[in-house]
Design an enzyme around this catalytic site. Sequence first.
Site, PDB file in Angstrom:
ATOM      1  CD  GLU A   7       5.321  -7.091  14.645  1.00 13.88           C
ATOM      2  OE1 GLU A   7       4.400  -6.467  13.991  1.00 13.88           O
ATOM      3  OE2 GLU A   7       5.482  -8.082  15.048  1.00 13.88           O
TER       4      GLU A   7
ATOM      5  CE1 TYR B 114      -5.388   3.814   4.434  1.00 11.44           C
ATOM      6  CE2 TYR B 114      -3.328   4.814   3.377  1.00 11.44           C
ATOM      7  CZ  TYR B 114      -4.233   3.688   3.773  1.00 11.44           C
ATOM      8  OH  TYR B 114      -3.636   2.362   3.750  1.00 11.44           O
TER       9      TYR B 114
ATOM     10  CB  CYS C  63      -9.668   8.537 -16.048  1.00  9.94           C
ATOM     11  SG  CYS C  63      -8.509   8.787 -17.365  1.00  9.94           S
TER      12      CYS C  63
END
Length: 450
Positions: free
Chosen positions: A302, A348, A376
Amino acid sequence: MPGSIVRPLRHLSNSAAHRCVAPARLGRFNVAFQVRSGVLCAGAVSLADIAEVVGTPTYVYSGDAIAERYQQLEQAFVGIPTQICYAVKANANLGVLRLMKALGAGFDIVSGGELQRAVAAGAVPESIIFSGVGKSVAEINLALKFGIGCFNVESAAELARLGEQAVLLGRRARVAVRVNPDVDAETHPYIATGLKRNKFGVNAAEALNLLLRAQRHPQLEARGVACHIGSQIGRVAPFLEALDRLLELVDALAAQGVRLEHIDIGGGFGVTYRDEAPFDPAQLAAMAETRLAARPQTLVIEPGRFLTANAGVLLTRVEYLKPSQEAGQPHFAVVDAAMNDLLRPALYQAWHPLQRVQPADAQAQTAAWDIVGPICESGDFLAQQRELALAPGDLLAIGAAGAYGMAQSSNYNSRGRPAEVLVQGGDFRVVRRREHINDQLALERLDADG
Ligand code: LLP
């Protein structure tokens, strides 16, 4: 211009500036993105032309690069009967899905929405695998009606729900159970999924029980075992460890008379963002082949990121330069893309390659720039400390953005999502138009009008 590392580029000739635009900086597999006559191109198409016509920010995908990656996987696994089910979550654009279908891919989906997308792209329902821990009744029913290839069940409660719905609808459902093999994928903790503490799958003993239960159920068919241990995995070893756990389960089931049809090892093949050694699917395939040779099961993989990450860039334009006002403080280049368009750096701490699309001109200022968006939040950065010559209006390409880029975009700060462009050969086409504010307002007008 204040700050010691900031200096104008006046002394650089055009050709020297061209050399800054090295194709290698967009990733090893990015052969599709090359500098031609000083301009970064996708195939034969200039990214500057795309920006001119479509505006910025815009995601640009190379169909040829996606096809090349797909064929690389196909070649790697040629020795084992293998079904490639593209993980739609990585990049769900219909143009990309249609291309995957044309290449021969099946699809790995995790929601009713992804199911509808895959079907809209022409997917054969039997080629669709439905993963995910939280399938709703509505999603299960939709998938049952389409007659998808397999449900990757992740809990006893989900198996019970699937069984009930299959009975109610008078449909049969093919089932695999996702095993949590407790394997360390050695990746960022947010994208590790195969450890005991993660919410995904069940342990091997429970998987055995669930598949036996499925086998006895009048409307369910036990077809496979599955796992997915994480994403952006660089080494082959964790996959083999997980595969070995799955094979023990296959054997335990065979001893109880359950013959499975497929073994799904999930996705997770890593790509090169910066200097990571590229994941070698041929090495995985060779090792898997020795384990699977004498077995009747088909292998399912996958992949998402592996197929699309390096095939995409995010085009953005510099709005303002804000050089540091004090020594030791960052120099900011404010661009028109932001964390709502590409969340990976903020979420991340991901490093994406970045380069100019055209040569720098005489006004450009060289510094170690932080490339930030208009949102912001201080976490709204796309890259940090990049030594570049920049001027307002310059076009930049953020590389390796074809996976989990647009797919994770949002309307934060009421910004419209970017346009998406697919380049194939010498042509490009807009495969998703830029969002307009009316797209957002339309969803809320009903409430506002009472
Ligand atoms: N199969 C399942 C069940 C998955 O959960 C995933 C990804 C894949 C396949 C595809 O994994 P890939 O081959 O793309 O590594 N947003 C994160 C990545 C999250 C991956 C989630 N699951 C990122 O930007 O790095």
